[in-house]
Motif scaffolding. Structure first.
Motif, PDB file in Angstrom:
ATOM      1  N   LYS A  70      22.202  63.023  21.415  1.00 49.71           N
ATOM      2  CA  LYS A  70      22.180  63.879  20.332  1.00 49.71           C
ATOM      3  C   LYS A  70      22.185  65.189  20.516  1.00 49.71           C
ATOM      4  N   ILE A  71      22.690  65.934  19.432  1.00 51.53           N
ATOM      5  CA  ILE A  71      23.046  67.312  19.552  1.00 51.53           C
ATOM      6  C   ILE A  71      21.454  67.973  19.403  1.00 51.53           C
ATOM      7  N   LEU A  72      20.979  68.751  20.204  1.00 54.03           N
ATOM      8  CA  LEU A  72      19.522  69.211  20.011  1.00 54.03           C
ATOM      9  C   LEU A  72      19.577  70.788  19.527  1.00 54.03           C
ATOM     10  N   PHE A  73      20.782  71.203  19.567  1.00 59.26           N
ATOM     11  CA  PHE A  73      20.556  72.403  19.244  1.00 59.26           C
ATOM     12  C   PHE A  73      21.874  73.063  19.156  1.00 59.26           C
ATOM     13  N   ASP A  74      22.253  74.401  18.295  1.00 58.23           N
ATOM     14  CA  ASP A  74      23.605  75.073  18.279  1.00 58.23           C
ATOM     15  C   ASP A  74      23.219  76.422  18.237  1.00 58.23           C
ATOM     16  N   GLY A  75      23.513  77.124  19.155  1.00 56.94           N
ATOM     17  CA  GLY A  75      23.061  78.501  19.027  1.00 56.94           C
ATOM     18  C   GLY A  75      23.741  79.288  19.965  1.00 56.94           C
ATOM     19  N   LYS A  76      23.362  80.713  20.135  1.00 58.62           N
ATOM     20  CA  LYS A  76      23.808  81.602  21.144  1.00 58.62           C
ATOM     21  C   LYS A  76      22.859  82.220  21.952  1.00 58.62           C
ATOM     22  N   GLY A 129      25.361  85.911  24.974  1.00 63.18           N
ATOM     23  CA  GLY A 129      26.010  85.881  23.598  1.00 63.18           C
ATOM     24  C   GLY A 129      26.844  84.605  23.634  1.00 63.18           C
ATOM     25  N   GLN A 130      26.822  83.553  24.695  1.00 62.42           N
ATOM     26  CA  GLN A 130      27.730  82.597  24.621  1.00 62.42           C
ATOM     27  C   GLN A 130      27.276  81.630  23.415  1.00 62.42           C
ATOM     28  N   ARG A 131      28.390  81.129  22.943  1.00 69.69           N
ATOM     29  CA  ARG A 131      28.028  79.965  21.768  1.00 69.69           C
ATOM     30  C   ARG A 131      27.820  78.564  22.302  1.00 69.69           C
ATOM     31  N   ILE A 132      26.855  78.035  22.374  1.00 68.73           N
ATOM     32  CA  ILE A 132      26.501  76.808  22.984  1.00 68.73           C
ATOM     33  C   ILE A 132      25.911  75.767  22.286  1.00 68.73           C
ATOM     34  N   LYS A 133      26.289  74.517  22.416  1.00 64.95           N
ATOM     35  CA  LYS A 133      25.646  73.243  21.858  1.00 64.95           C
ATOM     36  C   LYS A 133      24.803  72.587  22.848  1.00 64.95           C
ATOM     37  N   ILE A 134      23.613  72.120  22.723  1.00 64.57           N
ATOM     38  CA  ILE A 134      22.904  71.332  23.840  1.00 64.57           C
ATOM     39  C   ILE A 134      22.868  70.165  23.370  1.00 64.57           C
ATOM     40  N   ILE A 135      23.314  69.422  24.183  1.00 67.91           N
ATOM     41  CA  ILE A 135      23.242  67.901  24.156  1.00 67.91           C
ATOM     42  C   ILE A 135      22.073  67.303  25.034  1.00 67.91           C
ATOM     43  N   GLY A 136      21.253  66.477  24.437  1.00 60.91           N
ATOM     44  CA  GLY A 136      20.526  65.581  25.048  1.00 60.91           C
ATOM     45  C   GLY A 136      20.515  64.043  25.230  1.00 60.91           C
ATOM     46  N   THR A 137      20.701  63.510  26.526  1.00 66.15           N
ATOM     47  CA  THR A 137      20.788  62.104  26.554  1.00 66.15           C
ATOM     48  C   THR A 137      19.731  61.465  27.221  1.00 66.15           C
ATOM     49  N   SER A 138      19.611  59.951  26.922  1.00 66.78           N
ATOM     50  CA  SER A 138      18.661  59.266  27.891  1.00 66.78           C
ATOM     51  C   SER A 138      19.318  59.188  29.260  1.00 66.78           C
ATOM     52  N   ALA A 139      18.281  59.008  30.300  1.00 69.76           N
ATOM     53  CA  ALA A 139      18.784  58.819  31.661  1.00 69.76           C
ATOM     54  C   ALA A 139      18.954  57.223  31.727  1.00 69.76           C
ATOM     55  N   ARG A 180      15.246  79.621  14.350  1.00 74.64           N
ATOM     56  CA  ARG A 180      14.764  78.873  15.218  1.00 74.64           C
ATOM     57  C   ARG A 180      15.453  79.159  16.559  1.00 74.64           C
ATOM     58  N   GLN A 181      14.672  79.030  17.656  1.00 79.76           N
ATOM     59  CA  GLN A 181      15.002  79.310  19.059  1.00 79.76           C
ATOM     60  C   GLN A 181      14.685  78.367  20.051  1.00 79.76           C
ATOM     61  N   MET A 182      15.666  78.120  21.008  1.00 79.21           N
ATOM     62  CA  MET A 182      15.613  77.166  22.046  1.00 79.21           C
ATOM     63  C   MET A 182      15.192  77.709  23.330  1.00 79.21           C
ATOM     64  N   HIS A 196      15.600  80.561  33.586  1.00 73.76           N
ATOM     65  CA  HIS A 196      15.885  80.301  32.086  1.00 73.76           C
ATOM     66  C   HIS A 196      16.567  80.840  30.953  1.00 73.76           C
ATOM     67  N   CYS A 197      17.041  80.198  30.154  1.00 71.97           N
ATOM     68  CA  CYS A 197      17.760  80.494  29.063  1.00 71.97           C
ATOM     69  C   CYS A 197      17.141  80.585  27.595  1.00 71.97           C
ATOM     70  N   LEU A 198      17.454  81.607  26.953  1.00 72.20           N
ATOM     71  CA  LEU A 198      16.910  81.699  25.506  1.00 72.20           C
ATOM     72  C   LEU A 198      18.256  81.604  24.605  1.00 72.20           C
ATOM     73  N   MET A 199      18.179  80.838  23.426  1.00 71.78           N
ATOM     74  CA  MET A 199      19.047  80.581  22.523  1.00 71.78           C
ATOM     75  C   MET A 199      18.603  80.870  21.115  1.00 71.78           C
ATOM     76  N   ASP A 200      19.244  81.629  20.174  1.00 72.61           N
ATOM     77  CA  ASP A 200      19.051  81.650  18.693  1.00 72.61           C
ATOM     78  C   ASP A 200      19.730  80.700  17.837  1.00 72.61           C
ATOM     79  N   ALA A 201      19.237  79.965  17.115  1.00 68.90           N
ATOM     80  CA  ALA A 201      20.183  79.010  16.361  1.00 68.90           C
ATOM     81  C   ALA A 201      21.178  79.825  15.378  1.00 68.90           C
ATOM     82  N   LEU A 202      22.434  79.483  15.231  1.00 70.31           N
ATOM     83  CA  LEU A 202      23.363  79.842  14.616  1.00 70.31           C
ATOM     84  C   LEU A 202      23.326  79.936  13.116  1.00 70.31           C
ATOM     85  N   ASP A 203      22.375  78.979  12.689  1.00 70.47           N
ATOM     86  CA  ASP A 203      22.303  78.600  11.180  1.00 70.47           C
ATOM     87  C   ASP A 203      21.512  79.761  10.543  1.00 70.47           C
TER      88      ASP A 203
END
Lengths: 361, 361
Positions: free
Chosen positions: A242-248, A321-331, A275-277, A264-271
């Motif tokens: 699933k897509i966990l986050f959409d941010g920069k 400043g990079q715009r990134i989507k975070i995808i999480g998946t099962s192992a 929200r922060q990840m 570590h890396c912090l991101m702010d949601a683009l919407d």
């Protein structure tokens, strides 16, 4: 399945996705394998089930800090030497080369090694992703020894280690790798065919290729991230994607320390929701937390991709400043057992929480 | 010459003197060798000239930080393993065991190893003293390779190293030793008989014994330091011996860092003259300066002994208020050549001055 010059880009991109931030720049990995295929021909890819039970299967990998690999790649003779020295120690020749991890450069390096040595490469690996430490593989979970193993550098110095545990072997390998410049070649976990059949994560070269194809085809269709997630849902291991986050990226700390790329890396949601990840990594991403709430955690996969192109982003290429989507998946299921979590669960990485499968988060 | 239970105390005490502050507690070294002799019998001591030119001669030593050896000695199986693994690598059995250094525990450990393995021990070593780093031996100065070498620990983990220089081997060995608990066994510098004859410092086991006897006889006569210096003046290497200082310890800094015991010791003269001496050490004493003026410097020997009993004092037994005499002596001529000073002269240890022989200071 075949690995050729034509599908190498797809394959390396898919492997970079499975690298979960670590495993090294796929461009470097692709170049290494392509050059070897041009010079020596493409190696045969075989399934684990095609191995004889008593076949000698050796792994081939780069070990160290992925950012260092950008400056100090392998020369070929070094990985040949690691395998030859291990063969010499075992008194037997290798029948096949196995990736120890499918994530990142360590997916293409075994192809390079297999091409150079005229051996087949096995469509399987020891984790179905990437991990930072030597002992963090299924083979260690299920009792196969990491040693004897051989570490080599580009000056063809070599270190042969025999240790009474995977953890001890990791300590010795890491110390040698730091001395050798933190980007070294290693052949470890000498296995027989039976062990590969029983304990490997099967079919992961094919899956990496499938992921790369999905991204490429998604780009043509204009929705690469969605195509990627749709493909993952069809796979045997990564189907809880699933897509966990959409941010920069708003904050980034990354150090090469203790022989790893840690930070570590912090991101702010683009919407605009505020929200922060936060993503914490040790070569690979370990945990993704949104406003302090865990959304995915090792050994499940946390992957960063460019939000427009779905290009996987290794830790060393993260930028403010990079715009990134975070995808999480099962192992893979074999990676989520209680025994497996004793070797690469969250607490092993110093995280103060238990593993919860991504589908329950 | 014979090494027996009867003269082991003299021998170990003499070797501790030649350890120049490093090389480990002679009590530990004596116990190790005595126990091995009780169990396996005393090894034959042969001169270098008795070796066949193509004899396989392996060294046996402890490597690490001498203070750690007080808590973690060797178990015997570990040194056997180092030698056996090196034999396996070479494809030849050892014909004799050679001390790599005569100073401290590394004089008795080869006796222990030779007793256990039923091999003769050679009356010679690679420096006629002790030094902290692997490459600091005459064999390296004159082109013999430090590798292949094997490092082992008490859990019987082992590391086999092949490196393109002694300096590189030292880096890899030190890193492994730190991982293994900083007191490890090592068999390095596999030599042939011709190399031992050409490059070893000859007769140093006999000299260690002679030093120990001189101290013991001096105690009976009531003037052990003077007897010791008188004996040294009769030897082929240490004949420029002199008492550099007579004082008490007023300041001591000693750290176990980077895999060594590093620090310095300040002393005030006991004669009320206000003179001060500073000794700087890295496992072994490197330089002795009186009010800033150098009185002796590596590779010449700087030795601390109890001012009343002439008991050699290893760095780990230094204490505030101790009353000490400092004895300086010349090193063997082979240790003072321009090539040798490139490997273990003052500047190699970070001292900003050139070597001047003690007889000119």
């Amino acid at each position: 399945m075949k690995i050729t010059l034509d599908n190498m880009e797809d394959f390396a991109r898919g492997a970079a996705f499975l690298g979960t931030g670590g495993g090294g720049d796929p461009y470097i990995g692709r170049m290494l394998a392509q050059n070897a295929i041009k010079e020596f021909g493409a190696p045969e890819v075989i399934t684990a089930d095609e191995l004889a039970d008593d076949a000698v299967v050796l792994t081939a990998a780069m070990l160290g800090s992925p950012p260092v690999l950008l400056e100090k790649a392998c020369c070929g003779d070094d990985i040949d030497l690691a395998i030859r020295k291990l063969e010499e120690k075992l008194g037997r020749k290798a029948d096949a080369i196995l990736p120890i991890e499918i994530g990142g450069v360590n997916s293409t390096l075994p192809i390079m090694a297999a091409a150079r040595l005229g051996l087949p490469v096995v469509d399987a690996d020891g984790m179905g992703r990437a991990f930072p430490e030597l002992q963090m593989v299924t083979f260690n979970v299920y009792g196969c020894s990491a040693t004897p193993l051989v570490v080599t550098d580009e000056h063809l110095n070599s270190v042969l280690i025999e240790a009474d545990s995977g953890q001890r072997a990791e300590g010795l390998v890491r110390a040698a790798a730091i001395q050798m410049g933190l980007s070294v070649m290693i052949s470890s976990f000498p296995l027989n065919g039976r062990q590969v059949k029983d304990y490997a994560v099967h079919g992961t070269l094919s899956l990496a290729l499938g992921i790369g194809i999905a991204i490429r085809e998604g780009r043509t269709a204009g929705n690469p991230v969605e195509e990627l997630v749709a493909y993952l849902k069809t796979t045997p291991y990564y189907n809880q994607a699933k897509i966990l986050f959409d941010g920069k990226v708003t904050d980034l700390r990354r150090e090469t320390t203790k022989g790893f790329a840690i930070g570590h890396c912090l991101m702010d949601a683009l919407d605009g929701s505020g929200r922060q990840m936060e993503i914490i990594f040790q070569n690979e991403h370990l945990v993704a937390r949104e406003n302090g709430i865990t959304k995915a955690i090792v050994p499940d996969l946390i992957c960063m991709v460019d939000r427009e192109t779905a290009e996987p982003i290794p830790v060393e290429h993260l930028r403010y400043g990079q715009r990134i989507k975070i995808i999480g998946t099962s192992a893979a299921p074999i990676m989520r057992t209680p025994e497996a979590l004793q070797v690469f669960g969250p607490r092993i990485f110093g995280l103060n929480e238990d593993f919860i499968p991504i589908e329950q988060l």
